[in-house]
Design an enzyme around this catalytic site. Structure first.
Site, PDB file in Angstrom:
ATOM      1  N   GLU A 119      16.215 -46.340  -7.472  1.00 31.05           N
ATOM      2  CA  GLU A 119      15.169 -45.714  -6.649  1.00 31.05           C
ATOM      3  C   GLU A 119      15.742 -45.342  -5.290  1.00 31.05           C
ATOM      4  O   GLU A 119      16.522 -46.109  -4.740  1.00 31.05           O
ATOM      5  CB  GLU A 119      14.031 -46.715  -6.376  1.00 31.05           C
ATOM      6  N   LYS A 121      16.145 -45.401  -1.512  1.00 30.95           N
ATOM      7  CA  LYS A 121      15.741 -46.442  -0.556  1.00 30.95           C
ATOM      8  C   LYS A 121      15.144 -45.741   0.664  1.00 30.95           C
ATOM      9  O   LYS A 121      15.859 -45.127   1.455  1.00 30.95           O
ATOM     10  CB  LYS A 121      16.950 -47.290  -0.159  1.00 30.95           C
ATOM     11  N   ASP A 123      13.628 -44.995   4.163  1.00 33.34           N
ATOM     12  CA  ASP A 123      13.885 -45.589   5.472  1.00 33.34           C
ATOM     13  C   ASP A 123      12.597 -45.594   6.290  1.00 33.34           C
ATOM     14  O   ASP A 123      12.309 -44.685   7.062  1.00 33.34           O
ATOM     15  CB  ASP A 123      14.970 -44.777   6.191  1.00 33.34           C
ATOM     16  N   TYR A 231       6.617 -49.367  -4.325  1.00 30.02           N
ATOM     17  CA  TYR A 231       7.795 -49.622  -5.145  1.00 30.02           C
ATOM     18  C   TYR A 231       7.778 -50.951  -5.903  1.00 30.02           C
ATOM     19  O   TYR A 231       8.747 -51.278  -6.573  1.00 30.02           O
ATOM     20  CB  TYR A 231       9.085 -49.486  -4.341  1.00 30.02           C
ATOM     21  N   LYS A 320      24.198 -48.893   0.045  1.00 32.93           N
ATOM     22  CA  LYS A 320      23.960 -48.249   1.347  1.00 32.93           C
ATOM     23  C   LYS A 320      24.874 -47.040   1.517  1.00 32.93           C
ATOM     24  O   LYS A 320      26.071 -47.118   1.224  1.00 32.93           O
ATOM     25  CB  LYS A 320      24.205 -49.244   2.487  1.00 32.93           C
ATOM     26  N   CYS A 414      23.105 -22.534  38.763  1.00 32.71           N
ATOM     27  CA  CYS A 414      23.164 -22.100  37.369  1.00 32.71           C
ATOM     28  C   CYS A 414      24.610 -21.745  37.002  1.00 32.71           C
ATOM     29  O   CYS A 414      25.240 -20.953  37.703  1.00 32.71           O
ATOM     30  CB  CYS A 414      22.264 -20.884  37.169  1.00 32.71           C
ATOM     31  N   CYS A 417      24.605 -17.614  36.438  1.00 33.94           N
ATOM     32  CA  CYS A 417      24.369 -16.618  37.498  1.00 33.94           C
ATOM     33  C   CYS A 417      24.476 -17.208  38.904  1.00 33.94           C
ATOM     34  O   CYS A 417      24.290 -16.485  39.879  1.00 33.94           O
ATOM     35  CB  CYS A 417      23.015 -15.962  37.297  1.00 33.94           C
ATOM     36  N   CYS A 432      16.826 -22.615  35.915  1.00 30.02           N
ATOM     37  CA  CYS A 432      17.323 -21.457  36.653  1.00 30.02           C
ATOM     38  C   CYS A 432      16.161 -20.472  36.643  1.00 30.02           C
ATOM     39  O   CYS A 432      15.688 -20.078  35.582  1.00 30.02           O
ATOM     40  CB  CYS A 432      18.535 -20.857  35.940  1.00 30.02           C
ATOM     41  N   CYS A 437      19.010 -13.642  34.837  1.00 27.43           N
ATOM     42  CA  CYS A 437      20.180 -14.465  34.494  1.00 27.43           C
ATOM     43  C   CYS A 437      20.727 -14.046  33.120  1.00 27.43           C
ATOM     44  O   CYS A 437      19.989 -14.045  32.125  1.00 27.43           O
ATOM     45  CB  CYS A 437      19.767 -15.931  34.484  1.00 27.43           C
TER      46      CYS A 437
HETATM   47  S1  IVH Z   1      12.458 -53.362  -3.192  1.00 26.79           S
HETATM   48  C1  IVH Z   1      13.265 -57.569  -3.392  1.00 26.79           C
HETATM   49  N1  IVH Z   1      12.526 -50.738  -3.270  1.00 26.79           N
HETATM   50  O1  IVH Z   1      14.273 -51.836   1.914  1.00 26.79           O
HETATM   51  C2  IVH Z   1      13.003 -56.156  -3.310  1.00 26.79           C
HETATM   52  N2  IVH Z   1      12.718 -51.804  -1.166  1.00 26.79           N
HETATM   53  O2  IVH Z   1      16.339 -53.807   2.715  1.00 26.79           O
HETATM   54  C3  IVH Z   1      12.685 -55.722  -1.942  1.00 26.79           C
HETATM   55  N3  IVH Z   1      12.909 -50.285   0.716  1.00 26.79           N
HETATM   56  O3  IVH Z   1      12.167 -54.528   2.672  1.00 26.79           O
HETATM   57  C4  IVH Z   1      12.163 -54.415  -1.828  1.00 26.79           C
HETATM   58  N4  IVH Z   1      12.810 -48.419  -0.427  1.00 26.79           N
HETATM   59  O4  IVH Z   1      11.325 -52.150   3.137  1.00 26.79           O
HETATM   60  C5  IVH Z   1      12.582 -51.831  -2.499  1.00 26.79           C
HETATM   61  N5  IVH Z   1      12.545 -48.421  -3.475  1.00 26.79           N
HETATM   62  C6  IVH Z   1      12.600 -49.512  -2.712  1.00 26.79           C
HETATM   63  C7  IVH Z   1      12.727 -49.440  -1.312  1.00 26.79           C
HETATM   64  C8  IVH Z   1      12.789 -50.624  -0.575  1.00 26.79           C
HETATM   65  C9  IVH Z   1      12.909 -48.946   0.775  1.00 26.79           C
HETATM   66  C10 IVH Z   1      13.052 -51.186   1.892  1.00 26.79           C
HETATM   67  C11 IVH Z   1      12.000 -52.266   1.933  1.00 26.79           C
HETATM   68  C12 IVH Z   1      12.765 -53.552   1.927  1.00 26.79           C
HETATM   69  C13 IVH Z   1      14.077 -53.114   2.472  1.00 26.79           C
HETATM   70  C14 IVH Z   1      15.169 -54.046   2.032  1.00 26.79           C
END
Ligand code: IVH
Length: 677
Positions: A119, A121, A123, A231, A320, A414, A417, A432, A437
């Site tokens: 999935e 991740k 942010d 999720y 990551k 500036c 000019c 300016c 200019c």
């Molecule tokens: S699973 C034990 N799935 O990442 C499983 N987390 O660094 C924990 N996050 O606290 C969460 N996308 O805030 C899961 N598809 C995803 C996610 C996800 C973002 C975040 C979440 C978690 C953090 C962990």
């Protein structure tokens, strides 16, 4: 023995040092929002600490950063206890670590093959949502994993979080977990509006989502473009739930939760690694930020068997992405003159590769920002690149300072000019003010032809510059008297290209008023404000004739923007430019002009919630075309409140003021009655 003791002593000292450093950087990052090290360097410290703690478990303390999940919950929200703790995830930086995770899991599972779910991740900010008898009951933050903050009221403002669920066999009580985030588009639009209103800008979508969710006033949260992906199922009572993770997500999707559409199931770690690499390349194509890929074992029984170590489950891992923050040396601070005459400092950097792109320059916003961050020439700085946005200087690395760095001295004149610069009261920029200019003239031209403005294909930065240098054009209106013959005299301009340019210029004559207003490059007038002005005034003449007060009376236009627009049209040369554009055949038409005498004349409307058929500006245009006026804030003087889905606090206020309330259907009937549907 003495050696072992000494080794332990040394490890203990290092562990203490690392903990204190990590706590310090946590504070800089989370509280001050002024990190001093890059994410990569921070992760490195945590990794070193974790390694030492693995080797010497006797050194682990309950307050070690490795044992902690998130920030402490804030009491002002009310505390929510999480019956099943919200976990974190172990990180895998690169292929080797990902394979090591899989190998370990396979060893513990006592089998090589099991399904894996990948999935994106997201942010954002983790949330837990509890439902009782199908009703959304409590929403909370992760907090420290065991106790979070009660943010139910704020989460109620997010449209993709369902409030009521129906479905057979629904557990009587259960909790889902997910990530609240802000889309990149929503974030940019919000910042654009804030810039127009002269409000401070947010640093990135993640921080603004986190800030929005933790507002004490839900009406502020409601104004922020938040979204949510679910999720996981946290826990459930009274009912049956699927036995696999992906099946669970599909089931939750059917119940009405928003599930990320890019979730895939694989059988081997090779396929998983391929998926991770695809996302390294494709992450920028998404309208939300992701910082990795989460890999989870699909079989929930196996998940349970593998369990948790510290704060990380053994059944999941986060791959990551390579860091988008790096440190490099700030060689100089140079100046760029903007189209409104704004003096924009930018960083000249020792080239550094960030996430696959070489970065040599980064924005520094304005001199206050430079002062606030205390960035000095010669500093080692943290540079950040997120998606397709311009790289930013996050801040200096103070520990690398030698004392030889030089403070930035804002220019007094500036650079183009040499006119003396002015800093208007209350503004963060120097300007300016010389309308002639050359640097400004060029930027204005560049903006005028750009995509969101007049969109003159073929007249880009290069051709604009050439045309100006050759003296063929001085201002944007000169484009409309250019001839093919003149173009053909330019180097490397063939018959066909010249005709294309002429055609593109001709096509731009029919751009609507909103685009023309934006293209003029009036200070504080972004695309959104330009649309509002065009809709409200209906013609360039009406707008030019408006007083500053009349401008400020337009909903969502503040006094600073009103004054700027008014001043612009007071200037003789600007009025002359408009006249020249009109003579050149630029039509400046609007779609639906506001009417003074119409069936809704004298009635003021406020819209709250989402309407089924129209966006808010569309609905407002229709009201104005029938003579009504519109505003975004409800007062005792408001005549009608139109309520769509999830109307928020305005409905309650309207009931208190006894304001007439029209629901979506009644509003449509009203428009239909007057032929404006
Ligand atoms: S699973 C034990 N799935 O990442 C499983 N987390 O660094 C924990 N996050 O606290 C969460 N996308 O805030 C899961 N598809 C995803 C996610 C996800 C973002 C975040 C979440 C978690 C953090 C962990």
């Amino acid at each position: 023995m003495a050696d072992v003791d000494q080794e332990l002593q040394l490890a203990k000292l290092r562990v203490e040092e690392l903990r204190s450093d990590i706590n310090f950087h946590d504070y800089r990052y989370h509280v001050l929002d002024q990190p001093e090290v890059s994410d990569g360097e921070y992760d490195e410290l945590v990794r070193e600490l974790r390694k030492l703690e693995e080797r010497y478990p006797q050194l682990i303390t309950p307050d070690s950063p490795t044992q902690r999940v998130g920030g402490e919950p804030v009491a002002a929200f009310g505390i929510v206890e999480h019956p099943v703790p919200l976990l974190s995830l172990g990180n895998a930086f690169g292929e080797e670590e990902l394979r090591a995770w899989h190998k370990r899991a396979a060893g513990l599972a006592e089998k090589e093959r099991f399904d894996l779910v990948c999935e994106p991740k997201i942010d954002g900010l983790a949330v837990a949502l509890e439902y009782r008898e199908g009703q959304f009951a409590v929403g909370s933050t992760r907090g420290d994993g065991r106790r979070g903050e009660n943010i139910t009221q704020n989460l109620l403002t997010i449209k993709t979080i369902p409030q009521n669920l129906s479905g057979r066999g629904l557990p009587s009580r259960f909790e889902v977990r997910g990530e609240v985030f802000m889309t990149k588009g929503g974030f940019e639009k919000m910042n654009e509006q804030r810039a127009e209103q002269g409000e401070p800008l947010f640093a990135n979508p993640r921080n603004s989502a986190a800030g929005a969710v933790r507002q004490l006033d839900p009406s502020i949260t409601a104004q922020r473009p938040l979204d949510c992906f679910i999720y996981a199922l946290g826990w459930a009572e009274g009912g049956t739930t699927p036995t696999g993770h992906l099946k669970t997500l599909q089931w939750l999707g059917k119940l009405g939760f928003q599930i990320n559409p890019h979730i895939e199931k694989y059988r081997t770690i090779d396929e998983v690694w391929k998926n991770c690499q695809t996302w390294v390349e494709r992450r920028d194509t998404l309208d939300y930020e992701i910082d990795g890929v989460v890999i989870k074992i699909d079989d929930l029984a196996l998940q349970k068997r593998l369990g948790v170590v510290g704060r990380d489950p053994r059944w999941a891992v986060a791959f990551k992405f390579p860091p988008t923050q790096r440190t490099t040396v700030l060689i100089d601070i140079a100046i760029n003159v903007g189209r409104t005459g704004s003096i924009n400092p930018f960083a000249v950097l020792e080239p550094v590769n960030i996430g696959g792109t070489t970065v040599k320059m980064a924005t520094l916003h304005n001199e206050d920002d430079i002062k606030r961050k205390d960035v000095r020439i010669g500093d080692t700085v943290i540079v950040q690149r997120a998606g397709d946005v311009i790289p930013q200087v996050v801040g200096p690395v103070l520990s690398k300072r030698t004392g030889k760095e030089k403070r930035f001295r804002p220019p007094r004149k500036c650079p183009s000019c040499k006119t003396s610069l002015v800093r208007p009261e209350g503004e963060v920029m120097r300007y300016c003010m010389n309308p002639a200019c050359p640097a400004q003239a060029f930027r204005r031209m560049e903006h005028f032809v750009s995509r969101g403005a007049m969109d003159i294909d073929g007249v880009g930065e290069q051709l604009s510059l050439t045309l100006m240098q050759e003296g063929l054009i001085k201002d944007p209106a000169d484009l409309y008297t250019l001839t093919k013959g003149q173009l053909l005299e330019l180097d490397r301009m063939g018959e066909k290209s010249a005709q294309n340019v002429i055609n593109a210029i001709d096509a731009s004559r029919t751009r609507p008023l909103s685009r023309v207003l934006f293209a003029l490059g009036i200070r504080h007038v972004g695309a959104e404000t330009a649309s509002l002005l065009a809709e409200h005034f209906g013609s360039i003449e009406a707008l030019m004739g408006a007083s500053a007060d009349e401008l400020a009376a337009v909903s969502t236009i503040g006094p600073v923007v009103a004054a700027s627009v008014h001043t612009y049209f007071q200037e003789k040369q600007n009025r002359a430019l408009i006249q020249k554009l009109q003579s050149g055949g630029v039509r400046m038409k609007t779609a639906a002009p506001a009417t003074k005498d119409g069936p809704l004349s004298g009635q003021s409307f406020v819209i709250s919630g989402t309407l089924a058929a129209f966006s808010r500006p569309e609905a407002e245009t229709r009201i104005r075309s029938l003579g009504g006026s519109t505003s975004s804030s409800l007062t005792k003087k408001t005549d009608v409140l139109v309520v769509g889905e999830s109307p928020g606090s305005k409905l309650e206020k309207a009931q208190r003021y006894e304001t007439k309330i029209l629901d979506d259907e009644a509003f449509m009937a009203l428009l239909r009655q007057h032929g404006a549907d």
